[in-house]
Design an enzyme around this catalytic site. Structure first.
Site, PDB file in Angstrom:
ATOM      1  N   ASP A 209      -9.252  39.134  29.466  1.00  0.00           N
ATOM      2  CA  ASP A 209      -8.085  39.038  30.280  1.00  0.00           C
ATOM      3  C   ASP A 209      -7.852  37.881  31.274  1.00  0.00           C
ATOM      4  O   ASP A 209      -8.507  37.358  31.446  1.00  0.00           O
ATOM      5  CB  ASP A 209      -8.995  40.358  31.069  1.00  0.00           C
ATOM      6  N   GLU A 270      -4.893  37.857  26.533  1.00  0.00           N
ATOM      7  CA  GLU A 270      -3.922  37.800  27.476  1.00  0.00           C
ATOM      8  C   GLU A 270      -3.025  37.082  27.810  1.00  0.00           C
ATOM      9  O   GLU A 270      -3.946  36.597  29.670  1.00  0.00           O
ATOM     10  CB  GLU A 270      -4.576  39.684  28.317  1.00  0.00           C
TER      11      GLU A 270
END
Ligand code: NOJ
Length: 577
Positions: A209, A270
């Site tokens: 993330d 990401e």
């Protein structure tokens, strides 16, 4: 069939957003036992891996992206034993498991943050996060002008243990998500240990993330362009917290940790960066293995933009030895059944007051065509739960039912992401459309939701579910993920066409039906009418092993080209002539 070595180069990875997938205990929030009970759906669909959005302990201020304990499962979702059971069942079915690692920030409830709040300014406890004194006479102003991705300032002031107003801490997202100080070796060591915790349990990799945000530019000076916009903020070049050079060291360290385990474990970034070339730097041989291709997701429904981004991706990623990846939907963006109908710029959630609301049927048509293009492309593809059912974006959620912090932090100006997170319908007519047996649902399911249920679609050969199953089966059997792509030119401005292996793909974006060459239809996103491809439709044609050549409008592939193609596209599996 389970994919073999370096499986991730061609894998189709299905994202489970656990809150909304399937709910075994009936509390209205999905859980791991619920997901396990539905695992055969994934096997039947034909995906190679599952990526789980976070299920670690969390107060759920950002739906689990605010982690309080990285080594435990939140009781909402079950237990570590439930996770182990899911992993074992997935592996038995040849499905690999990727978990979400959230290293940029923790929850305010993380023990380290609680220790930091209790400790004085300048202490080792505060050094694990980014605490700074405020500006102004009494430190009453935030330390710089950075904005949260969810709206408002990226700084929150704390009350010191003696009750006086004190320092500020940085949170690039919600104020419940304080950013770690990644220049502190203690933070690095802690995350290496967390990686090992999950690798020891047998996971096949991590989706990382906010990988672009871990390191902030030294000094934390004002940002020249602080305003954030779009689903995950602007991707501007000047950002002092996007893609800073020191992040590469972190990823190299992680790469070595993963490489010390057996099997092919994978890291997927990401990373919202501005170009494929920049993103490719994150997937060099000794860094991450993949990065999400958000340029592709954002390209819209336009043949030229799509061709550009596909060509750019197939150049930039293989140039560093990585596969290109493809994605059309995830839990942060408007579902592609709606997004592909929207004018540019309206991409940050839609709701009842949005200026333009797309119709479902034309949107579904485009979405099916878009997926038909995507699943033919060489590389790895990501699917988001529910897209195989052609789920619409849910627009009609009342303000008080919305949960995305974006909605709250912008006083409703940005609707945010709830519309793509509504619990999945499994059975028409069942409570909560089969999401559970109690009818509870953490976000309300709209009227008619059951019409999209899996049991309805499995019974209808023309359904989106059947289209996905077929595309996935053919893609796997023909090894399209390892193929090379050769463009077909001279098809006009409204048509995108390419060869890949023995498949020829046509997609018609124009109003006029496009006359197809003769060939067996392998899969089509909608009916082909009298040999013509209607608007917003895509088709895979079997070119019957016929070598790709000028007669089909393509570039001939001859043996001499092979080396060059491998270098260019990173494929070991080029079509034979
Ligand atoms: C990206 C995640 O996909 C999103 O859902 C989350 O809100 C932010 N990162 C913050 O963790």
């Amino acid at each position: 069939m389970t994919l073999g070595g370096e499986w991730w180069r061609e894998a189709v990875i299905y994202q489970i957003y656990p809150r909304s997938f399937a709910d075994a205990d009936g509390d209205g929030i999905g859980d791991l036992p619920g997901a396990l009970a539905r695992i055969d759906h994934l096997a039947d669909l034909g995906v190679d891996a599952v990526w789980f959005s976070p299920f670690m302990r969390s107060p759920q201020h950002d739906a689990g992206y605010d982690v309080a304990d990285y080594r435990d499962i939140d009781p909402l979702f079950g237990t570590l034993a439930d996770f182990d059971a899911f992993l074992a069942a997935a592996h038995e079915r040849g499905i690999r498991i990727i978990v979400d690692l959230v290293p940029n920030h923790s929850s305010v409830e993380h023990v380290w943050f609680q220790e930091a709040l209790a400790a004085p300014p300048g202490s080792a406890e505060r050094e694990r996060y980014l605490f700074r004194d405020g500006r102004g006479d009494d430190g009453e102003l935030p330390p710089n002008n950075w904005e949260s991705e969810f709206g408002g300032s990226a700084w929150e002031r704390v009350t010191e243990p003696d009750g006086t107003p004190g320092q500020w801490y940085l949170h690039l997202f919600d104020s419940s998500q304080p950013d770690f100080n990644w220049r502190n070796p203690e933070v690095r060591d802690e995350f290496t240990s967390i990686l090992r915790f999950w690798l020891d349990r047998g996971v096949d990799g991590f989706r990382v993330d906010v990988a672009h945000g871990l390191i902030k530019k030294e000094g934390l000076a004002d940002h020249e362009k602080p305003v954030n916009a779009g689903p995950m903020g602007s991707r501007d070049e000047l950002s002092p917290y996007r893609g800073q050079p020191e992040v590469h060291d972190i990823f190299r360290e992680w790469h070595h940790v993963l490489a010390s385990y057996d099997g092919d474990r994978v890291l997927c970034a990401e990373a919202w960066l501005s170009t494929a070339d920049k993103t490719a730097l994150w997937v060099r041989r000794d860094e991450m293995h993949q990065a999400f291709n958000f340029g592709y997701l954002m390209a819209g429904w336009d043949p030229q933009s799509l061709r550009d981004v596909i060509a750019e991706s197939l150049r930039a990623y293989p140039a560093v030895g990585a596969p290109a990846t493809w994605v059309l939907s995830n839990h942060d963006v408007i579902r592609h059944t709606a997004r592909l109908m929207l004018p540019p710029g309206q991409d940050d959630g839609i709701g009842p007051r949005s200026p333009y609301l797309p119709e479902y049927e034309p949107g579904l048509r485009r979405a099916r065509a878009a997926t038909t293009i995507m699943l033919a492309l060489p590389g790895s593809a990501y699917l988001y739960q529910g897209e195989e059912l052609g789920l619409p974006e849910v627009v009609d959620i009342s303000d008080d039912a919305r949960e995305d912090p974006t909605f709250v932090r912008t006083q409703g100006e940005r609707y945010g992401r709830d519309g793509c997170r509504v619990p999945i319908p499994w059975e028409r007519g069942a409570p909560a459309s089969g999401f559970n047996t109690t009818g509870e649902s953490w976000l309300p399911q709209p009227e008619g939701w059951g019409d999209h249920a899996r049991d309805v679609e499995i019974a209808d050969p023309r359904s989106t579910l059947h289209l996905y199953r077929r595309l996935l089966r053919e893609r796997r059997e023909r090894r399209l993920g390892r193929s090379v792509l050769v463009w077909i030119d001279d098809v006009g401005d409204d048509v995108l066409a390419f060869h890949t292996h023995d498949v020829t793909v046509f997609a018609n974006f124009g109003a006029q039906p496009f006359p197809l060459p003769t060939g067996q239809v392998i899969a089509a996103s909608g009916p082909v009418v009298d040999g013509h491809l209607p608007t917003d439709t895509a088709v895979w044609l079997d070119t019957g092993g016929v070598p790709i050549g000028p007669e089909t409008g393509g570039v001939p592939i001859v043996r001499d080209d092979v080396e060059d193609l491998i270098r260019k596209y990173g494929s070991e599996d080029v079509p034979s002539d």
